[in-house]
Every structure is written in structure tokens, then in C-alpha cells.
Scaffold this active site. Structure first.
Site, mmCIF file in Angstrom:
data_model
loop_
_atom_site.group_PDB
_atom_site.id
_atom_site.type_symbol
_atom_site.label_atom_id
_atom_site.label_comp_id
_atom_site.label_asym_id
_atom_site.label_seq_id
_atom_site.Cartn_x
_atom_site.Cartn_y
_atom_site.Cartn_z
ATOM 1 N N LYS A 86 1.567 -1.406 -0.021
ATOM 2 C CA LYS A 86 -0.049 -0.231 -0.120
ATOM 3 C C LYS A 86 0.561 1.329 -0.239
ATOM 4 C CE LYS A 86 -3.860 -1.905 2.523
ATOM 5 N NZ LYS A 86 -4.392 -2.659 0.827
ATOM 6 N N THR A 128 -6.791 1.365 0.186
ATOM 7 C CA THR A 128 -5.783 1.552 -0.601
ATOM 8 C C THR A 128 -6.188 2.577 -1.662
ATOM 9 O OG1 THR A 128 -5.077 -0.013 -1.450
ATOM 10 C CG2 THR A 128 -5.067 0.814 -2.907
ATOM 11 N N ASP A 163 -12.254 -6.338 -3.966
ATOM 12 C CA ASP A 163 -11.661 -6.804 -5.704
ATOM 13 C C ASP A 163 -12.264 -7.571 -6.546
ATOM 14 O OD1 ASP A 163 -11.633 -8.847 -3.480
ATOM 15 O OD2 ASP A 163 -9.885 -9.779 -4.418
#
Length: 133
Positions: free
Chosen positions: A12, A37, A60
């Protein structure tokens, strides 16, 4: 272009530094990211980023769905290849979808820089011909 950002926990800070370095280029595009993120990058750069759920909560998979609908043009996915993840099958599915839908993807800093420089030069405009929206 619609650019998605994902970074494993150990990557990150690298993603944040990358986005700081290329803030000018990224600001000319539409960005989305997994939750943590996206927050870290937005806080560090001031970039406007559509944030999905965190990766562990399905962010995701939300990005994967957008890839399936041709709503993502480029994926920057900074992965940690040395430490196994409980959601690694999701990672493989995400990369498979990028292959299926012809999405340029970078999984490390070197490739991300190549893609960003190509984006600056206009080299990625071929996607409009190959995958018209």
C-alpha cells in the site's frame, strides 16, 4: 481512461508513493480503488477516487465485475508475491479477467511505470479500436 488501483497490505505504501509521483497523469483519468488503498491514495494525493469495499470484504470482486462489463481500461495491482493471501484465488480470477478482456495490468512498480508512460504518450489508445464502448 478508467484506472483501477489495488494493493496488498505490504504494498500500500508503494502504491501511495507511486500515485504521488504520477499524480499529474492520474488526475487526468477516472480512478477507482479498493477501500483502504483508495483512502490512503486520496488522503496523500488529493485525487478523486471512487472507493469500493476493502479487498477482504469484496472490493477486488467489485472491480472484477467492472472489468467484466468493460468499465475498467487499466489495472494497477501491486501484489505481494512472497506472502500467501487467504483471498489469492480472487487475485487469480482478477488477473484472468484482465486477460479475457484485454486489460493492461501492472502487478509491480516497473510495469506500472511502463504503463503510465505509455498512457502519457497516448500509446494505450488502441483499446478504443479493439474494445469500442
Amino acid at each position: 481512461m478508467n484506472i483501477a488501483l489495488i494493493a496488498h497490505d505490504s504494498k500500500k505504501e508503494l502504491m501511495v508513493q507511486f500515485c504521488i509521483a504520477y499524480c499529474g497523469t492520474l488526475s487526468r483519468h477516472t480512478l477507482c480503488a479498493t477501500g483502504t488503498t483508495g483512502k490512503l491514495v486520496a488522503d496523500a494525493t488529493g485525487l478523486e477516487i471512487q472507493k469500493f469495499l476493502s479487498g477482504a470484504q469484496g472490493g477486488d470482486q467489485q472491480i472484477a465485475a467492472r472489468i467484466s462489463y468493460n468499465e475498467i481500461d487499466l489495472l494497477l495491482f501491486f501484489r505481494d508475491p512472497l506472502n500467501p493471501k487467504p483471498n489469492e484465488p480472487d487475485d487469480a480470477n482478477l488477473l484472468r479477467l484482465c486477460d479475457v478482456h484485454n486489460i493492461p495490468v501492472a502487478t509491480n512498480m516497473a510495469t506500472a511505470e511502463c504503463l503510465i508512460h505509455s498512457l502519457d504518450r497516448g500509446d494505450l489508445d488502441w483499446r478504443d479500436i479493439v474494445n469500442p464502448k
